[in-house]
Design an enzyme around this catalytic site. Structure first.
Site, PDB file in Angstrom:
ATOM      1  N   HIS A 174       0.762   5.234   1.465  1.00  0.00           N
ATOM      2  CA  HIS A 174       0.005   6.087   2.392  1.00  0.00           C
ATOM      3  C   HIS A 174       0.678   7.452   2.473  1.00  0.00           C
ATOM      4  CE1 HIS A 174      -2.590   7.150   5.713  1.00  0.00           C
ATOM      5  NE2 HIS A 174      -1.531   7.610   6.350  1.00  0.00           N
TER       6      HIS A 174
ATOM      7  N   SER B  22       4.677   6.890   2.549  1.00  0.00           N
ATOM      8  CA  SER B  22       5.253   5.596   2.927  1.00  0.00           C
ATOM      9  C   SER B  22       4.671   4.500   2.045  1.00  0.00           C
ATOM     10  CB  SER B  22       4.906   5.250   4.379  1.00  0.00           C
ATOM     11  OG  SER B  22       5.293   6.282   5.258  1.00  0.00           O
TER      12      SER B  22
ATOM     13  N   ASP C 286      -2.942   0.965   7.851  1.00  0.00           N
ATOM     14  CA  ASP C 286      -1.787   1.854   7.672  1.00  0.00           C
ATOM     15  C   ASP C 286      -0.645   1.526   8.632  1.00  0.00           C
ATOM     16  OD1 ASP C 286      -3.118   3.174   5.627  1.00  0.00           O
ATOM     17  OD2 ASP C 286      -4.023   4.629   6.992  1.00  0.00           O
TER      18      ASP C 286
ATOM     19  N   ASN D  98       0.854  -1.189   0.000  1.00  0.00           N
ATOM     20  CA  ASN D  98       0.000   0.000   0.000  1.00  0.00           C
ATOM     21  C   ASN D  98       0.887   1.236   0.000  1.00  0.00           C
ATOM     22  OD1 ASN D  98      -2.466   1.515   0.315  1.00  0.00           O
ATOM     23  ND2 ASN D  98      -1.962   1.783   2.476  1.00  0.00           N
TER      24      ASN D  98
END
Ligand code: GRF
Length: 222
Positions: A118, A145, A154, A116
């Site tokens: 973020h 990040s 997250d 992911n």
């Protein structure tokens, strides 16, 4: 697509989006430019209006909508998502602005192959409104990040961060724009490290070529 300069893919990916898909576009551009040895087999959006679907179609990438509103529970939605992804047996699943929280079961199924991006310097500011929160806190630095996904939102071992200084004139909008540009460089870079088999995880810490590398925190001025 026959006259592009892409290199043979080292990994196959499925990308999950919900919106504009500018990060998806960055992947597509780098693949077509020969800088990212990845093949995107499928793009899935939970939102039929997502512009990223058009970006996928233009690039000749299979894409489909799985609308979360058509499922009674999060488990049922995640199961449909998982089935669609697993038809392709991807090496990597990329969340690129995918605005749904995923169940622990889903996340564990893709352990160490689900990533992911973020828009904050995690562990600072998980969740939403990260740019305003960094401004309000008077932070000197803000950033982005790329991380492996774990059930906690997250969180998860960080692959790569990019940071930039917050300027006196910055607003949430200007910060968002500056950070978006960095995302487009760093997310494909992190994926290339994955595809090249250069990442490992030890004690919740991501290693690049077996060590903690300076390359995993990059500073940008503007
Ligand atoms: C990015 O800001 C990313 O950090 C967040 O969602 C946004 C997606 O943007 N997770 P886009 O759809 O790739 O333009």
């Amino acid at each position: 697509m026959s006259d592009d300069s892409r290199t043979d893919p080292l990994a196959r990916a499925v990308v999950l989006i919900s919106g504009s898909g500018s990060n998806l576009q960055a992947f597509i551009d780098q693949i077509e430019g020969g800088d990212l040895p990845l093949q995107i087999d499928l793009v899935i959006s939970n939102n039929a209006e997502a512009y990223g679907l058009e970006r996928a179609s233009k690039a000749g990438i299979a894409n489909r909508v799985i609308d979360h509103r058509e499922f009674g529970t999060r488990d049922e939605f995640d199961l449909a998502l998982k089935q669609a992804i697993d038809e392709h047996q991807p090496d990597l699943v990329i969340l690129a602005g995918f605005m749904r929280i995923l169940t622990a079961e889903f996340v564990q199924h893709y352990a160490q192959r689900l990533i992911n991006i973020h828009p904050s310097l995690l562990p600072k500011y998980p969740g939403t409104d990260t740019h305003n929160r960094a401004l309000k806190a008077g932070d000197k630095w803000h950033g982005v990040s790329v991380h492996f996904v774990v059930p906690e939102v997250d969180a998860g071992p960080i692959i790569l961060q990019g940071r930039l200084p917050i300027n006196a004139a910055d607003t949430a909008e200007s910060l968002q724009q500056r950070i978006h540009k960095i995302e487009h460089q760093l997310y494909p870079l992190a994926a290339s490290w994955f595809a090249e088999g250069r990442l490992s995880i030890e004690n919740d810490q991501v290693l690049l070529d077996g060590e903690i590398s300076d390359l995993q925190l990059q500073s940008f001025e503007r």
